[in-house]
Design a protein around this motif. Structure first.
Motif, PDB file in Angstrom:
ATOM      1  N   ARG A   1      53.485   9.072  12.955  1.00  0.00           N
ATOM      2  CA  ARG A   1      53.840  10.490  13.077  1.00  0.00           C
ATOM      3  C   ARG A   1      53.209  11.315  11.960  1.00  0.00           C
ATOM      4  O   ARG A   1      52.698  12.421  12.199  1.00  0.00           O
ATOM      5  CB  ARG A   1      55.357  10.642  13.055  1.00  0.00           C
ATOM      6  N   ALA A   2      53.242  10.793  10.740  1.00  0.00           N
ATOM      7  CA  ALA A   2      52.656  11.521   9.614  1.00  0.00           C
ATOM      8  C   ALA A   2      51.146  11.648   9.766  1.00  0.00           C
ATOM      9  O   ALA A   2      50.561  12.701   9.461  1.00  0.00           O
ATOM     10  CB  ALA A   2      53.002  10.815   8.308  1.00  0.00           C
ATOM     11  N   ALA A   3      50.487  10.584  10.237  1.00  0.00           N
ATOM     12  CA  ALA A   3      49.042  10.639  10.448  1.00  0.00           C
ATOM     13  C   ALA A   3      48.694  11.683  11.501  1.00  0.00           C
ATOM     14  O   ALA A   3      47.696  12.411  11.368  1.00  0.00           O
ATOM     15  CB  ALA A   3      48.520   9.265  10.858  1.00  0.00           C
ATOM     16  N   GLY A   4      49.539  11.769  12.548  1.00  0.00           N
ATOM     17  CA  GLY A   4      49.313  12.793  13.558  1.00  0.00           C
ATOM     18  C   GLY A   4      49.386  14.188  12.976  1.00  0.00           C
ATOM     19  O   GLY A   4      48.560  15.062  13.297  1.00  0.00           O
ATOM     20  N   ARG A   5      50.375  14.435  12.128  1.00  0.00           N
ATOM     21  CA  ARG A   5      50.506  15.755  11.490  1.00  0.00           C
ATOM     22  C   ARG A   5      49.273  16.061  10.641  1.00  0.00           C
ATOM     23  O   ARG A   5      48.734  17.178  10.670  1.00  0.00           O
ATOM     24  CB  ARG A   5      51.763  15.804  10.616  1.00  0.00           C
ATOM     25  N   TRP A   6      48.831  15.062   9.887  1.00  0.00           N
ATOM     26  CA  TRP A   6      47.674  15.252   8.996  1.00  0.00           C
ATOM     27  C   TRP A   6      46.405  15.526   9.803  1.00  0.00           C
ATOM     28  O   TRP A   6      45.623  16.419   9.467  1.00  0.00           O
ATOM     29  CB  TRP A   6      47.516  14.010   8.117  1.00  0.00           C
ATOM     30  N   LEU A   7      46.198  14.772  10.873  1.00  0.00           N
ATOM     31  CA  LEU A   7      45.006  14.960  11.691  1.00  0.00           C
ATOM     32  C   LEU A   7      45.021  16.319  12.379  1.00  0.00           C
ATOM     33  O   LEU A   7      43.977  16.982  12.485  1.00  0.00           O
ATOM     34  CB  LEU A   7      44.906  13.838  12.722  1.00  0.00           C
ATOM     35  N   ARG A   8      46.180  16.767  12.832  1.00  0.00           N
ATOM     36  CA  ARG A   8      46.264  18.076  13.484  1.00  0.00           C
ATOM     37  C   ARG A   8      45.985  19.213  12.519  1.00  0.00           C
ATOM     38  O   ARG A   8      45.551  20.300  12.930  1.00  0.00           O
ATOM     39  CB  ARG A   8      47.647  18.251  14.127  1.00  0.00           C
ATOM     40  N   ARG A   9      46.220  18.964  11.241  1.00  0.00           N
ATOM     41  CA  ARG A   9      45.913  19.982  10.222  1.00  0.00           C
ATOM     42  C   ARG A   9      44.439  20.008   9.858  1.00  0.00           C
ATOM     43  O   ARG A   9      44.015  20.793   9.011  1.00  0.00           O
ATOM     44  CB  ARG A   9      46.746  19.727   8.958  1.00  0.00           C
ATOM     45  N   GLY A  10      43.646  19.148  10.478  1.00  0.00           N
ATOM     46  CA  GLY A  10      42.214  19.141  10.218  1.00  0.00           C
ATOM     47  C   GLY A  10      41.793  18.252   9.077  1.00  0.00           C
ATOM     48  O   GLY A  10      40.745  18.473   8.470  1.00  0.00           O
ATOM     49  N   ARG A  11      42.602  17.242   8.750  1.00  0.00           N
ATOM     50  CA  ARG A  11      42.280  16.272   7.689  1.00  0.00           C
ATOM     51  C   ARG A  11      42.036  16.956   6.344  1.00  0.00           C
ATOM     52  O   ARG A  11      41.000  16.753   5.703  1.00  0.00           O
ATOM     53  CB  ARG A  11      41.052  15.441   8.072  1.00  0.00           C
ATOM     54  N   PRO A  12      42.967  17.778   5.865  1.00  0.00           N
ATOM     55  CA  PRO A  12      42.812  18.351   4.524  1.00  0.00           C
ATOM     56  C   PRO A  12      43.048  17.264   3.464  1.00  0.00           C
ATOM     57  O   PRO A  12      43.203  16.090   3.793  1.00  0.00           O
ATOM     58  CB  PRO A  12      43.923  19.403   4.476  1.00  0.00           C
ATOM     59  N   ARG A  13      43.055  17.672   2.204  1.00  0.00           N
ATOM     60  CA  ARG A  13      43.406  16.721   1.151  1.00  0.00           C
ATOM     61  C   ARG A  13      44.705  16.030   1.520  1.00  0.00           C
ATOM     62  O   ARG A  13      45.681  16.684   1.906  1.00  0.00           O
ATOM     63  CB  ARG A  13      43.563  17.463  -0.181  1.00  0.00           C
TER      64      ARG A  13
END
Length: 354
Positions: free
Chosen positions: A179-191
């Motif tokens: 779930r956390a990886a999904g959130r991060w990827l949807r944000r465009g892989r920021p820092r």
């Protein structure tokens, strides 16, 4: 005194003008006020005192003369002189930050005439994952970390910068990671600063047996220093003390006394005061003495945390040797020599299996 620098970065490869050099003498991200100089600091004075003679100048020379001489010699010769003058046998190098601006491992080894081993920065590995999905993040990170860790001496986390050391001490579940990886990827892989993913990276390294380094204490303004106190990691240290992975608390200042307590209380915790000794300059003996008040001598390691100018690799070694000599002056000669071997190199050889 034989030294292993258990945490540092590479030396800068290109020339540095005055503004660029002075910017690397401070943790601030802003220049000094007009008419003021970054040389007017403990670190700036130490550069002029201890590095100038290595470059063929008088000690305490004018900053302008120092920089002119640096430019005359060129970055390759400056690096060679200062790195070799440090007389460090092994450098453990974190190459995960601004790597393109610094000597890589082979170039660093050649310039210093020393062995170089890598420390793998966990967050940099995760941020470099290519074509990963949320469901595949954990497995992809495992595979890439295995490749990155081949031949490396250990791991490092900068969770202090990304979240703070008051992170949840328990490993996340596989579902939480997805779930956390999904959130991060949807944000465009920021820092990568997701608290669940940061915990996953750390526990992945712990499960591999470490050693795992953690930035603690002061740093640049991107850091919230109040959340850089290693005491905030106490619950995590309890959770990891029987997992077989050494935890290395880096830098620690101004929390070096707290770190000394943790090193005494937990069998897998070690510390250094790298970075601090360069910045406090003439006060290095006082800071080193405070770090040794509670910490067992078999739990303290030498590091410079040098980044950029090779002056910092050289100064780290010079100031540490001098500070240790003052601190050990009240001990017997035999005890001083034995502890010098432990802190200078022996503890690093044992912890990193060098």
């Amino acid at each position: 005194m034989r030294l292993i620098d258990h945490h540092c970065h590479g030396a800068v490869t290109g020339p540095l003008d005055r503004a660029a050099f002075e910017a690397l003498l401070t943790e601030s991200d802003r220049p000094p006020p007009p008419g003021c100089s970054g040389f007017d600091s403990q670190l700036g004075f130490a550069v002029r005192r201890w590095c100038a003679p290595v470059l063929g100048l008088e000690a305490h020379c004018d900053p302008g003369d120092y920089l002119d001489r640096r430019a005359e010699l060129g970055p390759d010769e400056v690096n060679r002189r200062l790195l070799r003058a440090a007389e460090v046998e092994v450098f453990l190098v974190d190459s995960g930050y601004r790597a393109g601006e610094l000597l890589d491992g082979p170039a660093m080894a050649a310039a210093a005439a020393a062995e170089v081993r890598e420390i793998v920065r966990l967050e940099a590995v995760a941020e470099a994952l290519d074509g990963v999905s949320a469901a595949g993040f954990a497995d992809a990170f495992d595979r890439v970390l295995d490749d990155a860790a081949a031949g490396a001496a250990g791991f490092k986390s900068v969770v202090a910068y990304r979240q703070g050391l008051d992170f949840d001490p328990h490993p996340p579940t596989r579902r939480e990671v997805t779930r956390a990886a999904g959130r991060w990827l949807r944000r465009g892989r920021p820092r990568l600063d997701d608290p669940v993913l940061l915990r996953h990276l750390i526990w992945t390294a712990v499960d591999r047996g470490g050693p795992v380094q953690f930035h603690t204490g002061f740093g640049d303004p991107d850091l919230d220093l109040a959340r850089g106190d290693p005491l905030l990691m106490t619950s995590f240290l309890r959770a990891t003390r029987d997992r077989g992975a050494a935890v290395l608390l880096l830098h620690c200042y101004p929390f070096h006394r707290q770190a000394g307590y943790l090193a005494q209380a937990f069998p897998h915790v070690y510390l250094d005061v790298g970075l601090a000794l360069n910045h406090v300059g003439a006060r290095a003996p006082a800071v080193l003495a405070e770090s040794l008040e509670l910490a067992p001598f078999h739990k303290v390691l030498y590091s410079s945390d040098a980044f950029g100018p090779a002056e910092l690799h050289h100064l780290g070694a010079v100031l540490f040797r001098q500070a240790f000599g003052e601190v050990a002056g009240q001990w017997s000669k035999g005890d001083a020599e034995r502890v010098a071997e432990l802190i200078g190199s022996g503890n690093a050889r044992r912890v990193y299996r060098l």
